[in-house]
Design an enzyme around this catalytic site. Structure first.
Site, short mmCIF file in Angstrom:
data_model
loop_
_atom_site.label_atom_id
_atom_site.label_comp_id
_atom_site.label_asym_id
_atom_site.label_seq_id
_atom_site.Cartn_x
_atom_site.Cartn_y
_atom_site.Cartn_z
N ASP A 48 0.85 -1.21 0.00
CA ASP A 48 0.00 0.00 0.00
C ASP A 48 0.88 1.24 0.00
O ASP A 48 0.64 2.20 -0.75
CB ASP A 48 -0.91 0.04 1.24
CG ASP A 48 -1.93 -1.09 1.30
OD1 ASP A 48 -1.53 -2.28 1.36
OD2 ASP A 48 -3.14 -0.79 1.28
N ASP A 123 -6.19 5.46 -4.70
CA ASP A 123 -6.18 4.30 -3.79
C ASP A 123 -5.04 3.41 -4.24
O ASP A 123 -5.13 2.72 -5.25
CB ASP A 123 -7.50 3.54 -3.81
CG ASP A 123 -7.59 2.58 -2.63
OD1 ASP A 123 -6.52 2.20 -2.10
OD2 ASP A 123 -8.71 2.21 -2.24
N ASP A 126 -6.38 -0.90 -3.59
CA ASP A 126 -7.80 -1.05 -3.25
C ASP A 126 -8.11 -2.53 -3.13
O ASP A 126 -7.75 -3.32 -4.01
CB ASP A 126 -8.64 -0.40 -4.35
CG ASP A 126 -10.12 -0.46 -4.05
OD1 ASP A 126 -10.49 -0.33 -2.88
OD2 ASP A 126 -10.91 -0.63 -5.00
N THR A 128 -7.32 -4.41 -0.09
CA THR A 128 -6.17 -5.02 0.59
C THR A 128 -6.49 -6.43 1.10
O THR A 128 -5.63 -7.32 1.07
CB THR A 128 -5.70 -4.12 1.75
OG1 THR A 128 -5.49 -2.81 1.24
CG2 THR A 128 -4.41 -4.62 2.37
N HIS A 211 -18.53 -4.73 3.95
CA HIS A 211 -18.46 -3.62 2.98
C HIS A 211 -19.74 -3.49 2.18
O HIS A 211 -19.80 -2.74 1.21
CB HIS A 211 -17.30 -3.83 1.99
CG HIS A 211 -15.96 -3.78 2.65
ND1 HIS A 211 -14.79 -4.00 1.97
CD2 HIS A 211 -15.60 -3.53 3.93
CE1 HIS A 211 -13.76 -3.89 2.80
NE2 HIS A 211 -14.23 -3.62 3.99
N SER A 235 -12.55 -5.15 -4.60
CA SER A 235 -11.91 -3.94 -5.16
C SER A 235 -12.62 -3.38 -6.38
O SER A 235 -13.66 -3.86 -6.81
CB SER A 235 -10.44 -4.22 -5.50
OG SER A 235 -10.30 -4.82 -6.78
N LYS A 238 -14.30 -4.69 -9.84
CA LYS A 238 -15.73 -4.77 -10.20
C LYS A 238 -16.07 -3.75 -11.28
O LYS A 238 -16.79 -4.03 -12.23
CB LYS A 238 -16.60 -4.57 -8.95
CG LYS A 238 -16.47 -5.71 -7.94
CD LYS A 238 -17.46 -5.58 -6.79
CE LYS A 238 -17.04 -4.67 -5.68
NZ LYS A 238 -15.81 -5.06 -4.97
N ARG A 252 -23.42 -1.91 -4.84
CA ARG A 252 -22.77 -1.72 -3.53
C ARG A 252 -23.78 -1.12 -2.56
O ARG A 252 -23.86 0.10 -2.39
CB ARG A 252 -21.57 -0.78 -3.70
CG ARG A 252 -20.67 -0.71 -2.48
CD ARG A 252 -19.43 0.12 -2.77
NE ARG A 252 -18.48 0.04 -1.67
CZ ARG A 252 -17.54 -0.89 -1.56
NH1 ARG A 252 -17.40 -1.80 -2.49
NH2 ARG A 252 -16.72 -0.90 -0.53
N ASP A 265 -12.16 5.07 -3.58
CA ASP A 265 -12.71 3.74 -3.90
C ASP A 265 -13.59 3.78 -5.15
O ASP A 265 -14.06 2.71 -5.59
CB ASP A 265 -13.56 3.21 -2.74
CG ASP A 265 -12.70 2.73 -1.57
OD1 ASP A 265 -11.52 2.38 -1.79
OD2 ASP A 265 -13.22 2.70 -0.43
#
Ligand code: AMP
Ligand code: MG
Length: 322
Positions: A48, A123, A126, A128, A211, A235, A238, A252, A265
């Site tokens: 990261d 990010d 993204d 992780t 999430h 991540s 998608k 989401r 994100d």
């Protein structure tokens, strides 16, 4: 939309930085990454920090006055002790081909920009948790022009599109979207799928239950009669999959009412899906509003589709929530 005078130069910088940062992430992946816990936050790894140093080092050199919204800061890495920092600095030097001293490393990770427009939404790694599991993750750089996604670049080292595994995708709304192998090779245009028949619609959601809300996705799938399958991947891969026509919907739902999505994100992925001909809104059908700092204060969740079935998803969501 295509109004930024320097857009081509910014895209060149973003593409080469994301390519180098993706290589760094895979070097760390191959070495068996360690999970560093951050109090009250998502886990991080040395990748990261290295990825953010590569990307913001490039931005600081080429566009020092432009704004930056990025996920990581160097304080936690430095607090971990010298060994981690030295490893990261040597990885950054390896993938960029330029020296990276201890001061460079902290300066690049913490590069905050000049506060001007446009804004780089970064990010560095993204997903992780996916990265650590050996699943999907993405290196994400979005360019926001007064809060509107003007371009996006995603590095997805483990995503397969066609017969290429490891892809770099980018898009400019109004101009188009493309992919090329991370390993090198020609760029090819991508576009969202033309599927409009619910029985064939494929749906993507997060792997991490915290999430999102897999039960909420299942309700929409059932109500809309989506029959192409629903798959969980980590991540912004998608968004990449919807932009490249591998699925029609990225849904989401919110995990809890007070959650606000993070700009980094979504900026890159939303730009690519829009550029590839798709539609991106929140769960209530509002455009994503990237003008409110690091979080999307005026939005709730995300719906990214090929466009053709966007209203059907929003209607099914309203029915399932009402
Ligand atoms: P995904 O891989 O799609 O599950 O998304 C990964 C992103 O989820 C991370 O980069 C986090 O910023 C974000 N995230 C962390 N906590 C939450 C939450 N409670 N709801 C939604 N997203 C979250
Ligand atoms: Mg993220």
């Amino acid at each position: 939309m295509d109004t930024l005078p320097n857009l081509d130069a910014m895209l060149d910088t973003a593409r080469s930085a994301v390519r180098a940062a993706s290589a760094l992430c895979m070097l760390v992946a191959d070495s068996g990454p360690e999970r560093l816990e951050k109090a009250g936050r998502e886990p991080v790894t040395l990748a990261d920090y290295g990825s953010q140093a590569v990307i913001l080092g490039a931005v600081a050199a080429a566009f020092p006055d432009q704004g930056v919204l990025a996920e990581e800061g160097s304080a936690h890495l430095l607090a971990e002790g010298g060994a981690g920092s030295e490893t990261v600095a040597s990885l950054v030097a390896q993938v960029t081909g330029s020296p990276c001293g201890a001061n460079d490393l902290a300066d690049w990770i913490d590069h905050a920009g000049g506060g001007g427009q446009p804004v780089w939404a970064v990010d560095p790694l993204d997903g992780t948790k996916g990265f650590l599991r050996g699943d999907q993750f993405a290196v994400a750089v979005g360019l926001l022009d007064d809060g509107v996604p003007a371009a996006g670049v995603l590095g997805c080292p483990r995503l397969t599109i066609g017969d290429t595994t490891g892809v770099l995708l980018w898009g400019v709304p109004g101009r188009g979207a493309w992919m090329e192998p991370l390993a090198g090779g020609p760029a090819t245009p991508i576009s969202v799928s033309a599927v409009a028949e619910p029985a064939s619609v494929r749906v993507l959601g997060s792997v991490e239950i915290s999430h999102g809300d897999p039960a909420a996705i299942q309700r929409v799938v059932d109500l809309a009669g989506f029959g192409g399958g629903w798959v969980r991947i980590d991540s912004q891969a998608k968004y990449a999959a919807v932009g490249a026509g591998l699925a029609e919907v990225y849904l989401r739902p919110v995990s809890r009412p007070d959650w606000r999505e993070r700009v980094w994100d979504h900026a890159a992925g939303a730009a690519i899906v829009i550029a590839a001909g798709g539609t991106v809104t929140d769960l209530d059908g509002r455009n994503l509003d990237f003008t409110t700092g690091p979080t999307l204060e005026h939005n709730r969740g995300v719906v990214a589709t090929n466009g053709a079935i966007h209203e059907l998803v929003l209607g099914s969501l309203a029915d399932s929530e009402g």
